[in-house]
Design an enzyme around this catalytic site. Structure first.
Site, short mmCIF file in Angstrom:
data_model
loop_
_atom_site.label_atom_id
_atom_site.label_comp_id
_atom_site.label_asym_id
_atom_site.label_seq_id
_atom_site.Cartn_x
_atom_site.Cartn_y
_atom_site.Cartn_z
N ASP A 1 18.26 41.19 52.32
CA ASP A 1 17.86 40.01 53.08
C ASP A 1 18.80 38.87 52.68
O ASP A 1 18.77 38.39 51.55
CB ASP A 1 16.41 39.66 52.74
CG ASP A 1 15.90 38.45 53.52
OD1 ASP A 1 16.71 37.79 54.22
OD2 ASP A 1 14.70 38.15 53.43
N CYS B 1 24.91 33.18 68.99
CA CYS B 1 25.20 33.43 70.40
C CYS B 1 24.08 32.84 71.25
O CYS B 1 23.66 33.41 72.25
CB CYS B 1 25.37 34.92 70.67
SG CYS B 1 24.05 35.96 70.03
N CYS C 1 25.40 38.36 57.80
CA CYS C 1 24.66 39.11 58.83
C CYS C 1 25.69 39.87 59.65
O CYS C 1 26.03 39.47 60.77
CB CYS C 1 23.82 38.18 59.70
SG CYS C 1 22.79 37.02 58.77
N ALA C 2 26.23 40.94 59.10
CA ALA C 2 27.49 41.50 59.58
C ALA C 2 27.38 42.44 60.78
O ALA C 2 28.29 42.53 61.59
CB ALA C 2 28.20 42.22 58.44
N ALA C 3 26.28 43.20 60.88
CA ALA C 3 26.20 44.22 61.94
C ALA C 3 26.22 43.56 63.32
O ALA C 3 25.71 42.45 63.48
CB ALA C 3 24.91 45.03 61.77
N GLY D 1 29.51 44.58 63.43
CA GLY D 1 30.72 44.68 62.62
C GLY D 1 32.03 44.28 63.26
O GLY D 1 33.08 44.42 62.63
#
EC number: 2.1.1.203
Length: 754
Positions: free
Chosen positions: A246, A326, A188-190, A192
């Protein structure tokens, strides 16, 4: 018409358009609610987290007070060892003292107050390369006192030598412990920032400019994938591939084996920074105060678990996965880890990553938590949950039994609270896979869609690939005949087929070898070594002129070729050659600054020129490309080196000469694209790169400094003067203006008559 609906005539197109614009104008004029107006209070939030006991009672008020404050800005220094050292010396020197304007001759109290603003080095980040400013992003952006700091951060970020990143966001890549040879997946990179860290770790060994490892950065949101592209482009790495899928149903990637066959790719390192309620970011996003609810975490638990589970399936035995959020909520953190560990048995273990971040203050994970419904009713066991909440609260969300607590070691996970070191809130757990998962077959790797343990989630959906495979299997079973509508079951939930969203991506067209039409001329002009495999070069079109040529690592090339049909691929490759049609050039392509680091070792010495510091400074300070410095103005040594150079693109090289006492230090080495004109030489680099190089060379870059506050003031002053001048001119020429208007009306009248 009686008492029925009042008749309203239909509006024509112009009236509809006018009303639409009127509504839009009214919407734009509505009072905006800024963060200062948000009341940072939420009774349910305080009630919930007091009940969870994640904060010691004696620290509660400190914790809450810190949560209500704005978040300080932070950044990391990136790049080669020599460049980071030079930039670090600038930061530690007088640069920040000058910006923050600490005057030692002032009164002692004022000096102490200003010294609080001086950046703090983060103790847990290696080599003193991460710093926290005692200012918020808004302070830096809106205060004239910090305009040079703002310019510094913007220019260095654009050149890829600084990454502006939240402090707690830096922790997951550090405990992931990535090496240059590792195959890494960021699920789930964005947007970045963590992906950038992973890429930097792949390139950490400067003695090996072409590492074997790579990063696949994935995100389910098509629009957010382009944020990843922006981040990746700053780092100019050929070892990254950006995908749009996904992650909870990420398919297995095929990779090529040395004997030409293929096998399933297993990753050495996986980062699962999963979607979460984000209540740890309240200092940065105060609007969460208004919409926080315990239901947020409950609703996200299922997708968080599925992403983590799929990550462990894609992980190689002996590999490491970091699960992070987070969020402060145990339902999104420890409950997910507990559920995973319960199902995988002894094939995965939770390890303590604190030794990898010495100096980081954090609390251990908790082994007990309480489930709460949307209306804040608490339940300690599944049997207590009323039927109306049983779709939101599930049995696997509850904590382990007292007898099993020691088996899971949930205390090895880390929870960073905002008051620990003036940051946001974060949760990190490090998982290591010691043997195949119970449902994995050792001989034949499990495919996506094969049998898994029950997740108890009713809304689990199949991926496009699974649905396509299932439909194909059904067609085969029915001899290619689709079932009639009457034969379909009219009851039960009807799953809608997912459709691909976002832009249609340009194809990835790799060179077929030395026979590619444009390659021989490029190879000859730049005297490129045979060690460069041209099949690693690609363009993004099948037909027409090749405008930009990109370079990827061999591993990324193979993954793209073998898996294009499985996953939507957004971007890969670093720009290396750009078409530059010019009659005076022997080669139709110039070098691109972005890909120079990747190509430098392959380019022949015939297109490289050593240049002195003074000459390089002069070239970089020239900001007018139409009037590049003449070769005759350069030093005699530089003139002699470029005398026999053919017109076109070249590489400018500067190497710092160290005195005897500094022989053990890393000398500063700079390589950049240049352009040899008929009578001139210029540095062919973007402005932000030019500013960066000038700063490293200790040269004056004040001509590039922009004070937007003074520019706005000057613009306002000139506008006022212009308005005054126009009004005076109107008063003096009213009669003439009236006469011209009358003449114009007369001309129009005569034209209409004729």
């Amino acid at each position: 018409m009686g008492k029925g609906r009042k008749y309203r005539p239909k509006k024509n197109f112009a009236e509809k358009r006018r009303d639409k614009q009127k509504n839009k104008d009214e919407w734009d004029k509505r009072p905006q609610r800024c963060y200062e107006e948000i009341i940072r209070e939420n009774v349910d939030f305080e009630n919930y987290y007091k009940t969870q006991n994640i904060v010691p009672s004696e620290e509660w008020y400190i914790f809450m007070n810190k949560m209500r404050e704005n978040l300080p800005a932070a950044f990391r220094i990136t790049g080669s060892k020599a460049e980071t050292k030079a930039l670090l010396d600038i930061i530690k020197g007088d640069f920040f003292n000058e910006i923050i304007n600490i005057k030692r001759e002032n009164e002692e109290e004022e000096v102490k107050e200003k010294e609080k603003l001086y950046p703090k080095c983060l103790p847990f980040y290696p080599d003193s390369l991460a710093w926290q400013l005692q200012l918020t992003r808004k302070d830096i952006r809106r205060s004239e006192a910090y305009f040079r700091l703002h310019n510094f951060l913007i220019a260095e970020t654009a050149s890829g030598n600084i990454s502006r990143q939240e402090v707690v966001s830096m922790i997951p890549p550090l405990v992931l412990e990535v090496k240059p040879q590792h195959k890494v997946l960021d699920m789930c990179a964005a947007p970045g920032s963590k992906t950038a860290q992973l890429i930097e770790m792949i390139h950490s060994d400067e003695s090996n400019p072409h590492p074997e490892g790579f990063v696949i950065a994935n995100d389910v949101d098509n629009n957010r994938c382009y944020m990843l592209v922006h981040q990746a482009k700053r780092l100019n790495s050929p070892n990254i591939l950006i995908t749009n899928h996904d992650s909870s149903v990420m398919p297995n990637f095929n990779v090529a084996k040395p004997d030409g066959t293929t096998e399933k790719l297993k990753f050495d390192r996986i980062l699962a920074d999963v979607p979460c309620s984000g209540d740890g970011t309240m200092r940065k996003n105060p609007d969460i105060w208004c919409k926080w609810s315990p239901a947020n975490g409950n609703n996200l638990h299922g997708i968080q678990y599925r992403i983590a589970q799929r990550g462990l399936e894609l992980l190689a035995v002996g590999g490491r996965m970091v699960y992070s959020t987070c969020s402060l909520n145990p339902i999104e953190n420890e409950a997910v880890i507990h559920r995973i560990l319960t199902e995988v048995g002894d094939s995965v273990r939770l390890v303590d990553g604190r030794n990898l971040v010495p100096g980081l203050k954090c609390n251990p994970g908790v082994s007990h938590w309480t489930l709460a419904s949307k209306n804040l009713q608490y339940y300690k066991t599944w049997e207590e949950v009323p039927e109306q909440w049983q779709t939101q609260i599930r049995p696997h969300m509850f904590p382990p039994n007292a007898a099993d607590v020691d088996k899971f070691h949930l205390e090895r996970s880390m929870r960073i609270l905002p008051h620990h070191q003036d940051t946001g809130g974060f949760f990190v757990a490090v998982l290591e896979k010691v043997k195949p998962l119970p449902w994995e077959n050792k001989e034949e790797k499990m495919e996506v869609g094969s049998e898994k343990p029950s997740t108890n989630d009713a809304n689990t959906e199949l991926s496009l690939e699974e649905e396509a495979e299932k439909e194909e299997a059904n067609l085969k079973a029915t001899d290619g005949k689709r079932p009639l509508e009457a034969e379909k079951k009219p009851w039960g939930p009807q799953r809608k087929r997912k459709r691909m969203v976002g832009y249609r991506e340009d194809p990835f067209v790799f060179f077929k070898g030395d026979k590619e039409d444009v390659w021989p001329s490029i190879k000859e002009f730049y005297n490129i070594s045979d060690k460069l495999d041209p099949t690693c070069l690609l363009v993004r079109c099948h037909e027409g002129k090749k405008k930009n040529i990109y370079f990827t690592s061999p591993a990324i090339r193979d993954i793209v070729k073998l898996n294009e049909a499985k996953v939507k691929m957004i971007n890969t490759g670093v720009k290396t050659f750009v078409r530059c049609d010019n009659k005076n050039m022997k080669c139709a392509f110039r070098l691109a600054q972005e890909g120079l680091n990747s190509l430098f070792d392959y380019i022949g010495e015939c297109r490289k020129v050593r240049i002195s510091k003074d000459d390089l400074v002069m070239l970089l300070q020239n900001d007018n490309p139409n009037t590049p410095p003449e070769i005759s103005k350069l030093s005699p040594d530089t003139q002699s080196r470029v005398q026999d150079f053919a017109t076109g693109s070249c590489v400018l090289i500067y190497k710092e000469e160290l005195i005897e006492e500094d022989k053990n230090l890393n000398p500063l080495e700079l390589e950049m694209v240049g352009w040899r004109g008929t009578m001139s030489l210029r540095a062919y680099v973007p402005t932000h790169d030019a500013i960066h190089y000038l700063r490293l060379l200790g040269a004056d870059c004040s001509k590039f400094e922009k004070n937007k506050f003074k520019e706005n003031q000057n613009a306002e002053t000139s506008n006022v003067e212009l308005d005054n001048g126009e009004s005076m001119e109107k008063d003096d020429t009213t009669a003439n203006g009236k006469e011209l208007e009358d003449n114009k009306n007369e001309e129009e009248s005569s034209n209409n008559t004729s």
